[in-house]
Scaffold this motif. Structure first.
Motif, PDB file in Angstrom:
ATOM      1  N   SER A 355       0.832  -1.206   0.000  1.00  0.00           N
ATOM      2  CA  SER A 355       0.000   0.000   0.000  1.00  0.00           C
ATOM      3  C   SER A 355       0.864   1.252   0.000  1.00  0.00           C
ATOM      4  O   SER A 355       0.568   2.226  -0.712  1.00  0.00           O
ATOM      5  CB  SER A 355      -0.925   0.008   1.222  1.00  0.00           C
ATOM      6  OG  SER A 355      -1.748  -1.129   1.250  1.00  0.00           O
ATOM      7  N   LEU A 356       1.939   1.237   0.790  1.00  0.00           N
ATOM      8  CA  LEU A 356       2.822   2.399   0.836  1.00  0.00           C
ATOM      9  C   LEU A 356       3.516   2.612  -0.504  1.00  0.00           C
ATOM     10  O   LEU A 356       3.682   3.757  -0.958  1.00  0.00           O
ATOM     11  CB  LEU A 356       3.863   2.225   1.940  1.00  0.00           C
ATOM     12  CG  LEU A 356       3.348   2.339   3.381  1.00  0.00           C
ATOM     13  CD1 LEU A 356       4.493   2.151   4.369  1.00  0.00           C
ATOM     14  CD2 LEU A 356       2.666   3.682   3.620  1.00  0.00           C
ATOM     15  N   LEU A 437      -3.009   5.512  13.052  1.00  0.00           N
ATOM     16  CA  LEU A 437      -3.297   4.271  12.346  1.00  0.00           C
ATOM     17  C   LEU A 437      -2.549   3.112  13.010  1.00  0.00           C
ATOM     18  O   LEU A 437      -1.361   3.219  13.323  1.00  0.00           O
ATOM     19  CB  LEU A 437      -2.878   4.386  10.880  1.00  0.00           C
ATOM     20  CG  LEU A 437      -3.557   5.501  10.078  1.00  0.00           C
ATOM     21  CD1 LEU A 437      -2.982   5.570   8.683  1.00  0.00           C
ATOM     22  CD2 LEU A 437      -5.060   5.280  10.018  1.00  0.00           C
ATOM     23  N   ASP A 438      -3.238   1.982  13.205  1.00  0.00           N
ATOM     24  CA  ASP A 438      -2.617   0.821  13.825  1.00  0.00           C
ATOM     25  C   ASP A 438      -1.473   0.271  12.977  1.00  0.00           C
ATOM     26  O   ASP A 438      -0.553  -0.361  13.498  1.00  0.00           O
ATOM     27  CB  ASP A 438      -3.665  -0.284  14.040  1.00  0.00           C
ATOM     28  CG  ASP A 438      -4.692   0.103  15.100  1.00  0.00           C
ATOM     29  OD1 ASP A 438      -4.383   0.987  15.918  1.00  0.00           O
ATOM     30  OD2 ASP A 438      -5.802  -0.460  15.094  1.00  0.00           O
ATOM     31  N   ASN A 752     -10.604  -0.484   9.333  1.00  0.00           N
ATOM     32  CA  ASN A 752     -10.669   0.074   7.978  1.00  0.00           C
ATOM     33  C   ASN A 752      -9.857   1.350   7.827  1.00  0.00           C
ATOM     34  O   ASN A 752      -9.877   1.966   6.763  1.00  0.00           O
ATOM     35  CB  ASN A 752     -12.126   0.376   7.608  1.00  0.00           C
ATOM     36  CG  ASN A 752     -12.974  -0.876   7.569  1.00  0.00           C
ATOM     37  OD1 ASN A 752     -12.476  -1.972   7.354  1.00  0.00           O
ATOM     38  ND2 ASN A 752     -14.273  -0.715   7.793  1.00  0.00           N
ATOM     39  N   ALA A 753      -9.131   1.760   8.900  1.00  0.00           N
ATOM     40  CA  ALA A 753      -8.509   3.087   8.911  1.00  0.00           C
ATOM     41  C   ALA A 753      -7.501   3.263   7.794  1.00  0.00           C
ATOM     42  O   ALA A 753      -7.520   4.275   7.092  1.00  0.00           O
ATOM     43  CB  ALA A 753      -7.854   3.342  10.272  1.00  0.00           C
ATOM     44  N   PHE A 754      -6.605   2.275   7.609  1.00  0.00           N
ATOM     45  CA  PHE A 754      -5.575   2.486   6.600  1.00  0.00           C
ATOM     46  C   PHE A 754      -6.169   2.426   5.201  1.00  0.00           C
ATOM     47  O   PHE A 754      -5.739   3.170   4.310  1.00  0.00           O
ATOM     48  CB  PHE A 754      -4.456   1.464   6.732  1.00  0.00           C
ATOM     49  CG  PHE A 754      -3.300   1.748   5.809  1.00  0.00           C
ATOM     50  CD1 PHE A 754      -2.432   2.783   6.084  1.00  0.00           C
ATOM     51  CD2 PHE A 754      -3.118   1.017   4.649  1.00  0.00           C
ATOM     52  CE1 PHE A 754      -1.384   3.081   5.223  1.00  0.00           C
ATOM     53  CE2 PHE A 754      -2.077   1.300   3.785  1.00  0.00           C
ATOM     54  CZ  PHE A 754      -1.202   2.338   4.082  1.00  0.00           C
ATOM     55  N   GLY A 758      -5.733   5.406   2.736  1.00  0.00           N
ATOM     56  CA  GLY A 758      -5.181   5.260   1.398  1.00  0.00           C
ATOM     57  C   GLY A 758      -6.138   5.757   0.333  1.00  0.00           C
ATOM     58  O   GLY A 758      -5.722   6.413  -0.642  1.00  0.00           O
ATOM     59  N   THR A 759      -7.428   5.446   0.494  1.00  0.00           N
ATOM     60  CA  THR A 759      -8.433   5.913  -0.458  1.00  0.00           C
ATOM     61  C   THR A 759      -8.511   7.432  -0.457  1.00  0.00           C
ATOM     62  O   THR A 759      -8.592   8.073  -1.518  1.00  0.00           O
ATOM     63  CB  THR A 759      -9.808   5.326  -0.106  1.00  0.00           C
ATOM     64  OG1 THR A 759      -9.723   3.892  -0.113  1.00  0.00           O
ATOM     65  CG2 THR A 759     -10.866   5.772  -1.091  1.00  0.00           C
ATOM     66  N   MET A 760      -8.460   8.021   0.745  1.00  0.00           N
ATOM     67  CA  MET A 760      -8.523   9.478   0.853  1.00  0.00           C
ATOM     68  C   MET A 760      -7.318  10.131   0.174  1.00  0.00           C
ATOM     69  O   MET A 760      -7.464  11.087  -0.603  1.00  0.00           O
ATOM     70  CB  MET A 760      -8.574   9.884   2.328  1.00  0.00           C
ATOM     71  CG  MET A 760      -8.575  11.382   2.575  1.00  0.00           C
ATOM     72  SD  MET A 760      -8.385  11.787   4.328  1.00  0.00           S
ATOM     73  CE  MET A 760      -6.692  11.240   4.629  1.00  0.00           C
TER      74      MET A 760
END
Length: 884
Positions: A355-356, A437-438, A752-754, A758-760
């Motif tokens: 993702s990063l 974020l966890d 769902n935070a990450f 990422g979507t944001m």
């Protein structure tokens, strides 16, 4: 005139009074140029202003001559800087637009790179970190990644330590939450019970006091080492803390040391779990009874021998595991093995890192779009400065010197953009960290350090060459006579225009790819939310409660406490309903094995294993699970369970589908630890570890005899949950702490935070990319209309209507946009494949996303075209024909 100027300045080489000759000759030619302008119909004031614009002041022309003749060369660079800065101040819109565009690109890249550098690129701060490994029990019957990463019992740990030869040292720890008392309000403290060599195995020593010794393992005197964070929070860095003690679960521990601030345990389970204990206690404090010898609760870390590798250690541990299985039939039946993973492999989360990398690639696209945009703006500015460049060349300046002068402008813009980008990147990082974020297991390591600064410098240098070199080279290739006559680059306006249209097509294509990726992620996130976890979240909150074993050692004592707690909580006016569970979904899971009476033993490939939870009688109703078969729990079920009489359980739909497909479940019996439990009901399934992981088979036991539990409250308002729960708990036992007060919606949001983050970010980057692309379209069209003013005037003079002009401009402006859309659609399929692992129930190849993305570009384009089009339609035929 230019040829006469050039010959004159060459003749000045041997003059004693250089500047006097320059003054006289320059005045003569500037006055001659003004007279030519007046004869063409221009007023005297207008002619004077235009001459000053074209030639500049006499002092500046003298300075140009010095450059051309090679005078004052040591000061040339700084003189170029001063001149360039003055020139940029005269074009503030261009200057500020370039800096803003570049700051956006570099700021976004710097922020994401700082996270990538801290999370992925920076090596773990352990001595010979490549030699450290995690050792796990491996249960091949359980799905990955949990099946290959099972905790270890003390008995097994001692066996490995005695028999394995691939390691120089081996250590273990167990993390647990204890209650600190003796302070104003009891609080939970994360505690690690560790072997005395654990801290030194990682290559650390306390900054204050000492580490554990062999005597600490053997003596009955309780001692503890605290972390730097706890040292600051609890003792405000008072060195006298080494002479004090803390009370945990009723036992007083003397503080003997303080760990350094950089000490932390590697993340585990592929980076999904980061233990952060605040207090360290010798592991021998856990070994107070024979029952603990076989409980799988330890995490084991070992250091490889200098000549050993991870693969050789795995080979040896396979032999050790086989020897243990031969000695223990029960382990052989289940096929227990041993896993060995390097700490870098354990600390790394493949999905999170992927993702990063995707976000870093997105910011790279954004920077590339910014560079293309700046190149377009610079080309337009170079076209406006053709006569200035012609004068410099006429004065004798070399092409290399002209290129250097023009590159200085790009250099200044890049430096300023990089500086503002670093500030913007810092703000972005701080904003990201506030989300807590966890996935960021060690957020304190994320910062703008020297590698990040170096990255920004490298990006700014690359930008200087990308943005400045091509326009500078093009500008230095002008034909002097035509340039001074018309102010335009003679002989290649079509090529110049085509180059800029190609850049617009590239911008649009890159923007479309980012927009397409953002649309895919938005649709995926919407699908995730729509699917849901399968149980109610409305007005539900949870509070963790741990009962100390010293005062609640029996099941009857624990059950009595929780019954009292439920009764008092129900009596509170703000509470609608309340229940107890020891494994709340989205909070914790635990699995158990069992048999089904009357059914043959399952195969080794698919054993009877399911999640389980101990609950109060109304817990399932509070989660709004549907009863599909049988009945729900009653108070009598709790009473019978506590008396070990006719135990009952409820299973979920997924359990039935997996273990009794097509058969009725109610009335059947489970055999667990020689206890027969009747299935009295079947409820709908839910997703206990997030939407993406699907349904899991689940067994519910009616039982309150648990040492650790979560109180679930359905309230009329969540503002006073903590104070309400604390007051109720303290009315029963003032030394019991409550912690982790959260609504169930907050639990789900943390899962769902990450993905949401990422979507944001992708959406923001796509929006910026679209905006930059449209700015590029606007800039090109504005310059094109300005350059074609005379052509448009001639067309109007010979009878072209405004409609004809509008269609011509619109057609020519939409051509590069259409080409860019076509290229972007093709590239978006590659982008989709790159994003596939992050998508939930959304195909990376669907056409709808491409149509939506292309639609966003096509709808935005007329906005960028509108103002240049209006300007073209407002051109006066007479003024256009009198230009130049």
């Amino acid at each position: 005139m230019i040829h006469r100027l050039k010959s004159f300045f060459r003749s000045l080489t041997g003059r004693k009074h250089l500047e006097t000759g320059m003054d006289e000759e320059l005045r003569f030619h500037i006055e001659a140029y003004e007279k030519d302008l007046i004869r063409s119909g221009m007023s005297a004031d207008e002619a004077h202003r235009k001459a000053q614009r074209e030639f500049g002041s006499i002092e500046r022309m003298k300075e140009e001559c010095r450059e051309a003749k090679g005078l004052f060369l040591p000061d040339e660079f700084f003189r170029n800087i001063r001149q360039t800065f003055r020139s940029l101040l005269k074009a503030p819109s261009y200057f500020l637009t370039c800096i803003a565009v570049l700051a956006l690109g570099i700021g976004a890249n710097t922020a994401i790179f700082s996270i990538v550098n801290s999370v992925i690129l920076t090596p773990l701060p352990y001595q010979d970190a490549e030699k450290l490994v995690f050792l796990w029990e491996r249960f091949p019957k359980m799905a990955e990644p949990l099946g290959s990463r099972m905790q270890v019992s003390r008995k097994m740990f001692l066996n490995w330590k005695e028999n394995a030869t691939s390691f120089t040292d081996m250590a273990a720890f167990h993390e647990e939450t204890l209650t600190e008392s003796g302070i104003e309000f009891p609080q939970h403290v994360s505690v690690s019970f560790a072997t005395q060599n654990f801290i030194s195995l990682l290559g650390f020593q306390p900054t204050l006091g000492r580490s554990f010794s062999q005597e600490d393992e053997k003596t009955a005197a309780p001692v503890a080492i605290i972390t730097d964070q706890y040292f600051e929070k609890r003792f405000h860095r008072n060195p006298n803390a080494l002479q004090q003690s803390i009370t945990l679960n009723g036992t007083s521990y003397s503080i003997i040391g303080v760990l350094p601030s950089g000490f932390f345990i590697p993340a585990m389970w592929e980076g999904t779990d980061q233990k952060k204990p605040e207090v360290w206690i010798p592991l021998s404090r856990r070994w107070q009874s024979a029952e603990r010898e076989t409980i799988q609760e330890l995490f084991v870390i070992a250091r490889l021998e200098p000549t050993a590798s991870v693969e050789s250690a795995r080979a040896e541990m396979r032999t050790v595991a086989a020897r243990i299985r031969d000695a223990e039939p029960d382990r052989k039946a289940f096929g227990w093995e041993i896993s060995v993973f390097s700490i870098s492999e354990e600390d790394r989360s493949p999905d999170f890192h992927h993702s990063l990398y995707i976000l870093l690639a997105a910011t790279g696209f954004l920077l590339l779009i910014a560079c293309v945009n700046l190149t377009n703006l610079t080309l337009a500015r170079a076209n406006e400065r053709v006569r200035e460049v012609a004068v410099r060349l006429a004065l004798g300046a070399s092409r290399a010197r002209v290129i250097g002068y023009l590159m200085t402008e790009s250099f200044l813009i890049s430096i300023m953009g990089a500086f503002l980008g670093l500030i913007l990147g810092y703000w972005i990082v701080q904003g990201i960290l506030t989300l807590k974020l966890d996935e960021f297991s060690r957020p304190e390591l994320i910062q703008l350090n020297f590698p990040v600064f170096l990255f920004a410098v490298i990006v700014s240098i690359m930008t200087t060459f990308i943005v400045g070199l091509i326009p500078a080279i093009n500008a230095s290739r002008i034909e002097l006579h035509s340039a001074m006559k018309s102010g335009k680059k003679s002989g290649s306006p079509g090529q110049h225009s085509r180059n800029r249209q190609i850049l617009i097509a590239v911008e649009v294509a890159l923007a479309l790819m980012l927009v397409s990726g953002a649309v895919l992620m938005i649709r995926s996130f919407q699908e995730l939310i729509r699917t849901g976890v399968g149980f109610s979240l409305e007005n539900l909150a949870a509070v963790d409660i741990d009962l100390p074993e010293s005062r609640y050692g029996s099941g009857a004592d624990r059950s009595r406490f929780f019954r009292t707690l439920l009764e008092r909580a129900k009596a509170d006016s703000s509470v609608i309903d309340v229940s107890i569970t020891n494994h709340l979904p989205l909070h914790s899971v635990a699995a158990t094995n069992f048999r089904i009476e009357g059914e043959p033993d399952h195969s080794e490939e698919n054993p009877y294993i399911a999640d389980y939870a101990h609950v109060s009688e109304n817990y399932l109703q509070m989660l709004n699970l549907r009863l599909l078969e049988g009945r729900m729990f009653t108070e009598q079920d709790l009473i019978n369970q506590e008396k070990d009489q006719s135990g009952t359980v409820i299973v979920n739909e997924e359990w039935v589908r997996k273990f009794l497909p097509g058969k009725p479940a109610t009335g059947r019996r489970l055999i667990k630890k020689n206890q027969s439990l009747e299935i009295v009901g079947v409820v709908s399934s839910y997703r206990p570890i997030g939407v993406e992981h699907g349904f899991r088979p689940q067994i519910f036991y009616p039982d309150l005899r648990v040492p650790q539990a979560t109180l679930v409250l359905k309230t009329r308002g969540n503002a006073s949950i903590l104070s309400t729960t604390q007051s109720i708990v303290h009315s029963i036992d003032k030394d019991i702490a409550v912690s982790k007060v959260q609504t169930l919606k907050e639990y789900l949001r943390s899962f769902n935070a990450f993905r949401e983050f990422g979507t944001m970010l992708m959406t923001i980057f796509a929006g910026i990319a679209l905006l930059l692309a449209m700015i590029g379209v606007y800039g090109v069209l504005t310059n094109m209309v300005s350059a074609r003013t005379k052509e448009i005037g001639i067309r109007i003079a010979i009878g072209a209507t405004p409609g004809n002009i509008a269609r011509m401009i619109f057609r020519q402006s939409m051509l590069p946009i259409t080409i860019g859309v076509a290229i972007g659609i093709a590239g978006s399929f590659a982008m989709g494949q790159f994003l596939q692992s992050l998508l939930y129930q959304v195909s990376a190849n669907e056409i709808t996303t491409r149509l939506l993305s292309a639609g966003a570009i096509v709808v935005s384009a007329p906005v960028a075209i509108y103002i240049p089009l209006r300007r073209a339609l407002g051109i006066s035929c007479t003024e256009a024909l009198r230009e130049d």
